[in-house]
Design a protein around this motif. Structure first.
Motif, PDB file in Angstrom:
ATOM      1  N   UNK A   1       3.276  -3.059  -7.359  1.00  0.00           N
ATOM      2  CA  UNK A   1       4.155  -4.235  -7.078  1.00  0.00           C
ATOM      3  C   UNK A   1       3.604  -5.605  -7.628  1.00  0.00           C
ATOM      4  N   UNK A   2       2.429  -5.757  -6.950  1.00  0.00           N
ATOM      5  CA  UNK A   2       1.877  -7.133  -7.069  1.00  0.00           C
ATOM      6  C   UNK A   2       1.227  -7.173  -8.601  1.00  0.00           C
ATOM      7  N   UNK A   3       0.333  -6.159  -9.079  1.00  0.00           N
ATOM      8  CA  UNK A   3      -0.226  -6.608 -10.330  1.00  0.00           C
ATOM      9  C   UNK A   3       0.475  -6.259 -11.429  1.00  0.00           C
TER      10      UNK A   3
ATOM     11  N   UNK B   1      -0.497   1.470  -0.942  1.00  0.00           N
ATOM     12  CA  UNK B   1      -0.786   1.763  -2.123  1.00  0.00           C
ATOM     13  C   UNK B   1       0.107   1.188  -3.240  1.00  0.00           C
TER      14      UNK B   1
ATOM     15  N   UNK C   1       1.764  -1.305  -2.908  1.00  0.00           N
ATOM     16  CA  UNK C   1       1.824  -3.010  -3.196  1.00  0.00           C
ATOM     17  C   UNK C   1       0.853  -3.302  -4.245  1.00  0.00           C
ATOM     18  N   UNK C   2      -0.273  -2.253  -4.734  1.00  0.00           N
ATOM     19  CA  UNK C   2      -0.852  -2.810  -5.902  1.00  0.00           C
ATOM     20  C   UNK C   2      -0.135  -2.610  -7.064  1.00  0.00           C
TER      21      UNK C   2
END
Lengths: 345, 309
Positions: A138-140, A133, A135-136
């Motif tokens: 962190x990446x965006x 979850x 990761x969303x």
């Protein structure tokens, strides 16, 4: 639908503003699969739109093209073998199909998001759920690890996972089917998307859990005024949640209507067949009615109306002329030569 | 976890006993008298022979000899050869060389194998894919003594890129590089094909589709989500291969004249030096078992679905 023209800042350089609440517009979309055996015409010109706060259900049998439609909107079709020879998918007025790939990637998650059928295989087995979850964020949003994990815990609480704080480091296989689907939902809504596509979100779950998941989806949709595309073959699931229904058959829309109208009086023989095939617990001893025959092979869709080999009402005209989707009553579209007769039957 | 490791360690005891007994019995069964040629042209004097037989327990039956050997083994004594050379000292001299060679070979097969596997996996059916497929097929089908000999002749003798043979008892990394490449070449083929197959399979998986739908970059979806899962069986293979390489590579060691345990065991067998054979093999069995245990533990770390309890 409410008119909302406020921009949606997402941390990316591009902002998307819906005009008159119109989020998504699919126009004359075609999808083909080029396989060694030939070309399968999975989607043959479908058009529909989705507004803020609206729930559109796309209904159809396996192979009718409903999942392919969802994947085309998300941009996650495997191309090749899939090819989109014509059509437009506009999000807030911008065509996703001609958009720069990097810009389009950035829409996945913050703008358009998707929930899959089988949460066990759709979540990565070797990473903790909280990590997946987080990761969303962190990446965006470039958030750091601990902040992102805090957000993940909050989302797990929001989708009603008991003991979220303790389970944030657990792995997908350590959750029950319903809890896994909640995690999938948490991933999908993490960045507050405007459009959420749910591809058979309850098919892999047992009945009581199905109801809970649908209730959660409905609650989240109303809370965030998302446009929700609910893809299913289960008419029972649709009735409570959807505003409008689009029925697909052999890669075409055969009927489009408000949910109440469609249930009251279907305007296409296929829809009527689907409604009749719902098992009724209150009428004991009756034979379960089914639509005879099989959906057509997408490499050899029959001429005329694709449903004609299975249709009890089929006439010569049905075997010859393809019926176009036309307005048969206010707000009701049907692709049947005899739609008026069906609707009044 | 703790009890699992303990249980595995306890399971090693019967395996070690069984393996050493088999080796011991086989060496016992070898024809030849250790006293032959011991005293030059003449037969040994009866007094010396009796003393010799007493010292090395040669008058005892097999089981008693084995029992005495295991008793010493339990105290960490690997015994002495008939020439009064300590087996442990010999192994201490040779094991670092074998370990260095094995590490170097593993490093080569890991880096090249995984890189080739990833590059071919993401471009399935492309030129590179076919090139790697054909070359790995060639490497797998050629016996190692041919590859070793050819590499030594062309890269060592003709082109002079590498030393032809190892000349010191403590060889440098550079001296071991060509043998390590030869030794690793077979495993490079396996590692690259294993990586490729798993990656191709995982690229089609639902969670990679999810990763793309989450708006992750291609690099992240493949490099983190697909690759992490694809490497689980690869790491296992590399681990077992490392265990096998630590047992010495007799052919490669003899081609390049490397003073490792492989050649030591080979020479010991040829000279009927039973004590050295049994001692060295015992150590190899223990090393192999420990490496196996470590691989199983790493497997559990890589795949959370595997639990050790």
């Amino acid at each position: 639908m409410t008119t909302d023209t406020t921009t949606r800042p997402k941390g990316s350089e591009v902002t998307y503003t819906p005009q008159d609440g119109l989020l998504l517009e699919v126009e004359d979309l075609h999808v083909e699969f080029h396989t060694p055996d030939g070309v399968a015409n999975a989607i043959n010109g479908i058009s529909f739109s989705l507004h803020q706060g609206e729930c559109l259900a796309i209904l159809g049998e396996s192979g009718s093209g409903k999942s392919v439609t969802a994947q085309a909107i998300m941009g996650i079709l495997d191309m090749p073998p899939a090819v989109i020879p014509q059509g437009h998918i506009r999000y807030c007025g911008q065509d996703l199909l001609t958009m720069d790939p990097e810009q389009r990637r950035k829409t996945r998650g913050p703008e358009v998001s998707m929930i899959f059928q089988d949460a066990l295989s759709s979540l990565n087995p070797v990473f903790p759920v909280g990590w997946q979850i987080a990761e969303m964020f962190r990446v965006h949003r470039g958030m750091n690890k601990s902040d992102a994990l805090q957000q993940a815990v909050a989302l797990m609480e929001r989708v009603q996972i008991p003991g979220a704080r303790d389970r944030v480091k657990a792995y997908p296989h350590q959750f029950s089917g319903g809890m896994r689907q909640r995690i999938m939902i948490a991933v999908a809504i993490a960045l507050d998307p405007a459009v959420l596509i749910a591809d058979e979100p309850t098919t892999a779950l047992d009945v009581t859990v199905q109801a809970q998941i649908m209730a959660l989806l409905q609650e989240l949709q109303e809370e965030r005024q998302m446009g929700l595309i609910l893809i299913t073959h289960d008419l029972g699931v649709v009735a409570d949640v959807a505003d409008r229904i689009a029925v697909m058959y052999a890669g075409r829309l055969v009927e489009k209507a408000d949910v109440a109208d469609l249930y009251a009086a279907p305007a296409h023989p296929y829809t009527r067949g689907l409604l009749e095939s719902i098992p009724r617990l209150d009428q004991k001893g009756q034979k379960l009615s089914a639509i005879g025959g099989l959906p057509p092979n997408l490499m050899r869709i029959p001429p005329g109306c694709p449903f004609n080999p299975r249709c009890r009402m089929a006439q010569d005209v049905c075997r010859r002329d393809l019926p176009l989707l036309r307005e048969v009553a206010p707000g009701r579209l049907s692709a049947c030569h005899f739609a008026e007769e069906v609707i009044n039957a | 976890m703790g009890t699992y490791v303990l249980r595995r360690l306890l399971q090693m005891i019967p395996v070690i006993l069984g393996a050493t007994f088999l080796i011991f019995a086989m060496v016992f069964a070898l024809p030849g008298d250790p006293l032959a040629g011991k005293c030059g042209e003449r037969p040994c004097s009866p007094a010396y022979a009796a003393q010799f037989r007493e010292k090395y327990n040669l008058n005892d039956p097999l089981l008693v000899q084995y029992g005495k050997y295991v008793g010493k083994l339990a105290q960490g004594d690997l015994g002495q050869t008939y020439n009064n050379i300590s087996v442990a000292d010999q192994l201490k001299l040779r094991y670092p060389v074998t370990a260095k060679l094995a590490l170097l070979a593993i490093l080569i097969e890991t880096v090249i194998g995984i890189a080739a596997g990833v590059l071919t996996g993401i471009r399935k059916g492309g030129f590179l894919d076919n090139l790697v497929l054909v070359s790995t097929l060639i490497v797998i089908s050629i016996p190692i003594f041919v590859i070793g000999g050819l590499a030594q002749y062309f890269l060592g003798v003709k082109l002079g890129l590498f030393p032809v043979t190892v000349t010191s008892s403590d060889p440098t990394v550079y001296q071991l590089l060509l043998p390590a490449i030869v030794l690793g070449s077979l495993s490079v083929a396996y590692v690259s094909r294993l990586t490729r197959t798993n990656l191709v399979e995982n690229l089609r998986s639902d969670y990679v589709r999810t990763a793309v739908a989450k708006g992750l970059t291609q690099r992240r979806a493949i490099g983190i989500h697909a690759l992490r899962n694809s490497l689980i069986p690869v790491v296992t293979f590399i681990g077992f291969d490392f265990g096998a390489l630590l047992g010495g590579a007799i052919v490669t060691e003899s081609i390049f004249n490397i003073p490792g345990v492989g050649g030591y065991i080979f020479r010991s067998i040829r000279s009927r030096d039973g004590v050295s054979v049994v001692g060295a093999v015992t150590v190899l069995v223990i090393v192999y078992l420990v490496v196996n245990l470590l691989v199983d533990l790493i497997y559990g770390l890589l795949d959370p679905r595997i639990t050790h309890d």
